[in-house]
Design an enzyme around this catalytic site. Structure first.
Site, PDB file in Angstrom:
ATOM      1  N   ALA A  22       0.812  -1.223   0.000  1.00 11.80           N
ATOM      2  CA  ALA A  22       0.000   0.000   0.000  1.00 11.80           C
ATOM      3  C   ALA A  22       0.844   1.270   0.000  1.00 11.80           C
ATOM      4  O   ALA A  22       0.291   2.363   0.070  1.00 11.80           O
ATOM      5  CB  ALA A  22      -0.921  -0.003   1.222  1.00 11.80           C
ATOM      6  N   TYR A 163       6.932 -14.049 -14.291  1.00 13.22           N
ATOM      7  CA  TYR A 163       5.915 -13.065 -13.879  1.00 13.22           C
ATOM      8  C   TYR A 163       4.527 -13.538 -14.340  1.00 13.22           C
ATOM      9  O   TYR A 163       3.568 -13.536 -13.565  1.00 13.22           O
ATOM     10  CB  TYR A 163       6.237 -11.691 -14.474  1.00 13.22           C
ATOM     11  CG  TYR A 163       5.204 -10.629 -14.130  1.00 13.22           C
ATOM     12  CD1 TYR A 163       5.036 -10.196 -12.812  1.00 13.22           C
ATOM     13  CD2 TYR A 163       4.391 -10.061 -15.116  1.00 13.22           C
ATOM     14  CE1 TYR A 163       4.085  -9.231 -12.492  1.00 13.22           C
ATOM     15  CE2 TYR A 163       3.443  -9.090 -14.804  1.00 13.22           C
ATOM     16  CZ  TYR A 163       3.292  -8.679 -13.480  1.00 13.22           C
ATOM     17  OH  TYR A 163       2.349  -7.722 -13.164  1.00 13.22           O
TER      18      TYR A 163
HETATM   19  N1  LIG Z   1       1.320  -1.176 -13.110  1.00 18.41           N
HETATM   20  C1  LIG Z   1       0.771  -1.950 -14.022  1.00 18.41           C
HETATM   21  O1  LIG Z   1       0.649  -1.606 -15.195  1.00 18.41           O
HETATM   22  C2  LIG Z   1       0.280  -3.315 -13.645  1.00 18.41           C
HETATM   23  C3  LIG Z   1      -0.260  -4.116 -14.651  1.00 18.41           C
HETATM   24  C4  LIG Z   1      -0.775  -5.365 -14.323  1.00 18.41           C
HETATM   25  C5  LIG Z   1      -0.756  -5.789 -13.014  1.00 18.41           C
HETATM   26  N2  LIG Z   1      -0.202  -5.009 -12.053  1.00 18.41           N
HETATM   27  C6  LIG Z   1      -0.209  -5.518 -10.676  1.00 18.41           C
HETATM   28  O2  LIG Z   1      -0.593  -4.489  -9.783  1.00 18.41           O
HETATM   29  C7  LIG Z   1      -0.057  -4.754  -8.489  1.00 18.41           C
HETATM   30  C8  LIG Z   1       0.537  -3.485  -7.901  1.00 18.41           C
HETATM   31  O3  LIG Z   1       1.643  -3.099  -8.674  1.00 18.41           O
HETATM   32  P1  LIG Z   1       1.987  -1.573  -8.989  1.00 18.41           P
HETATM   33  O4  LIG Z   1       1.905  -1.422 -10.457  1.00 18.41           O
HETATM   34  O5  LIG Z   1       1.246  -0.671  -8.097  1.00 18.41           O
HETATM   35  O6  LIG Z   1       3.560  -1.590  -8.643  1.00 18.41           O
HETATM   36  P2  LIG Z   1       4.417  -0.859  -7.510  1.00 18.41           P
HETATM   37  O7  LIG Z   1       4.173   0.605  -7.539  1.00 18.41           O
HETATM   38  O8  LIG Z   1       5.817  -1.351  -7.693  1.00 18.41           O
HETATM   39  O9  LIG Z   1       3.835  -1.451  -6.182  1.00 18.41           O
HETATM   40  C9  LIG Z   1       4.129  -2.754  -5.779  1.00 18.41           C
HETATM   41  C10 LIG Z   1       4.011  -2.821  -4.278  1.00 18.41           C
HETATM   42  O10 LIG Z   1       4.300  -4.174  -3.880  1.00 18.41           O
HETATM   43  C11 LIG Z   1       5.205  -4.101  -2.799  1.00 18.41           C
HETATM   44  N3  LIG Z   1       6.001  -5.307  -2.642  1.00 18.41           N
HETATM   45  C12 LIG Z   1       6.907  -5.832  -3.488  1.00 18.41           C
HETATM   46  N4  LIG Z   1       7.480  -6.902  -2.932  1.00 18.41           N
HETATM   47  C13 LIG Z   1       6.918  -7.059  -1.703  1.00 18.41           C
HETATM   48  C14 LIG Z   1       7.100  -7.975  -0.637  1.00 18.41           C
HETATM   49  N5  LIG Z   1       8.007  -8.950  -0.698  1.00 18.41           N
HETATM   50  N6  LIG Z   1       6.347  -7.832   0.469  1.00 18.41           N
HETATM   51  C15 LIG Z   1       5.445  -6.838   0.569  1.00 18.41           C
HETATM   52  N7  LIG Z   1       5.246  -5.922  -0.401  1.00 18.41           N
HETATM   53  C16 LIG Z   1       5.974  -6.040  -1.519  1.00 18.41           C
HETATM   54  C17 LIG Z   1       6.085  -2.907  -3.122  1.00 18.41           C
HETATM   55  O11 LIG Z   1       6.798  -2.500  -1.977  1.00 18.41           O
HETATM   56  P3  LIG Z   1       8.194  -1.680  -2.101  1.00 18.41           P
HETATM   57  O12 LIG Z   1       7.814  -0.255  -2.343  1.00 18.41           O
HETATM   58  O13 LIG Z   1       8.830  -1.930  -0.781  1.00 18.41           O
HETATM   59  O14 LIG Z   1       8.946  -2.292  -3.240  1.00 18.41           O
HETATM   60  C18 LIG Z   1       5.024  -1.915  -3.552  1.00 18.41           C
HETATM   61  O15 LIG Z   1       4.400  -1.341  -2.441  1.00 18.41           O
HETATM   62  C19 LIG Z   1       0.935  -5.903  -8.675  1.00 18.41           C
HETATM   63  O16 LIG Z   1       0.340  -7.105  -8.226  1.00 18.41           O
HETATM   64  C20 LIG Z   1       1.147  -5.960 -10.175  1.00 18.41           C
HETATM   65  O17 LIG Z   1       1.484  -7.256 -10.626  1.00 18.41           O
HETATM   66  C21 LIG Z   1       0.309  -3.776 -12.345  1.00 18.41           C
END
Ligand SMILES: NC(=O)c1ccc[n+]([C@@H]2O[C@H](COP(=O)([O-])OP(=O)(O)OC[C@H]3O[C@@H](n4cnc5c(N)ncnc54)[C@H](OP(=O)(O)O)[C@@H]3O)[C@@H](O)[C@H]2O)c1
Length: 299
Positions: A22, A163
């Site tokens: 979050a 992934y």
């Molecule tokens: N952005 C897109 O276009 C996209 C597309 C398809 C799906 N998604 C999905 O959307 C979700 C959120 O991603 P986002 O795009 O918002 O990316 P993001 O900004 O990188 O956020 C990912 C979050 O996950 C946390 N995280 C990573 N490893 C972790 C761990 N071991 N334990 C706890 N937290 C962890 C990160 O924490 P840190 O800040 O500490 O790294 C960050 O808060 C993901 O499941 C991703 O696969 C995103």
């Protein structure tokens, strides 16, 4: 009728929501909007400090807790530190296309974080969840395949395929969880969402020059995290059937307003879902228990 936005969120007063990851991107917006609508939101973050910094940008009742999904000890510690019922668990955190590395428990990092960590978290919290579990997948799930003889990519790692497998696992998990909840007559739903393409920190976790160039180009076409969070917010708050999958309504589901979307045939394979469930229980040591209309888990 105009497209659904965060302004259409129903009031969430009296509800408790846990959002993993979050402190950044879609999880941050999801948490911020639910708190703004009156929910008590638990920010479950790998870094307590990053969680605190994110909380400082939010209004409402937010509570930062440390959770590293790549460490089952941390998952158990997080669960032990939480009190009271949880209305909604949002399994949002994720990593993408990392070089080969392992979690604290020896799992391939993407499957370990994106699926197995959330599997364990859900199982350990299930007895306290009153409404639904929302798991964030991706359009990439369509490229995913399961290889149950080599779930952890010990024989030839491919970071994008890994992934895609982890995101396919998110959907197999959601559908199997829903089947088991329904069979137990439990009043809890399992649903899923995907954000389309949103410019977040996710691309920053990829490490090669090509990734960064691609990330830069993609940011020009990507939608904002605010838009990317809408399918999750919709899945977390609207009256949807179990196993519903919400994504953007635009071309290729890359952007747009939230609507129910389809998933690949592989994601709907019940035999694969059962096999993944059994493997996940064996790997994490977390066994879900479904009994009557109540649910509980043991570790
Ligand atoms: N952005 C897109 O276009 C996209 C597309 C398809 C799906 N998604 C999905 O959307 C979700 C959120 O991603 P986002 O795009 O918002 O990316 P993001 O900004 O990188 O956020 C990912 C979050 O996950 C946390 N995280 C990573 N490893 C972790 C761990 N071991 N334990 C706890 N937290 C962890 C990160 O924490 P840190 O800040 O500490 O790294 C960050 O808060 C993901 O499941 C991703 O696969 C995103």
């Amino acid at each position: 009728m105009s497209a659904w936005t965060a302004a259409d969120l129903p009031r969430q007063d009296g509800r408790t929501v846990v959002v993993t990851g979050a402190n950044s991107g879609i999880g941050l917006v999801t948490a911020r909007e639910l708190a703004r609508a009156g929910a008590r939101v638990v920010l479950a973050c790998r870094s307590f400090e990053r969680g605190r910094a994110a909380a400082a940008t939010m209004t409402g009742e937010v509570d930062v807790r440390a959770l590293d999904l790549a460490d089952l000890g941390s998952v158990r510690g997080f669960v032990d530190g939480l009190d009271g019922p949880i209305d909604v668990l949002v399994n949002n955190a994720g990593v993408m296309a990392l070089p080969y590395r392992l979690t604290a428990d020896g799992f391939e990092m993407q499957l370990g974080t994106n699926h197995l960590g959330h599997f364990a978290l859900t199982g350990l919290l299930l007895g306290r969840i009153t409404d639904r579990v929302v798991t964030v997948s991706s359009g990439f799930h369509r490229l995913g395949t399961m290889d149950f003889d080599d779930l952890m990519w010990e024989r030839g790692y491919h970071r994008w395929k890994a992934y895609a497998r982890s995101k396919l696992a998110n959907l197999l998990f959601t559908l199997e969880l829903q089947r088991r909840l329904a069979a137990a007559d439990a009043p809890v739903r399992a649903v899923a969402a995907h954000p389309g393409y949103a410019a977040t920190g996710l691309q920053a976790h990829t490490e090669t020059v090509q990734d960064r160039v691609m990330g830069l180009l993609n940011r020009v076409v990507a939608q904002s995290p605010e838009r990317g969070a809408l399918p999750t917010l919709y899945a977390a708050t609207q009256d949807l059937p179990g196993a519903a999958y919400v994504g953007p309504d635009g071309p290729g589901e890359m952007r747009g307003a939230p609507q129910l979307v389809g998933m690949s045939g592989a994601a709907q394979d019940p035999a694969a879902a059962r096999r993944l469930w059994d493997a996940s229980e064996a790997l994490t040591g977390v066994t879900f228990e479904f009994a009557g209309s109540g649910v509980a888990a043991s570790a």
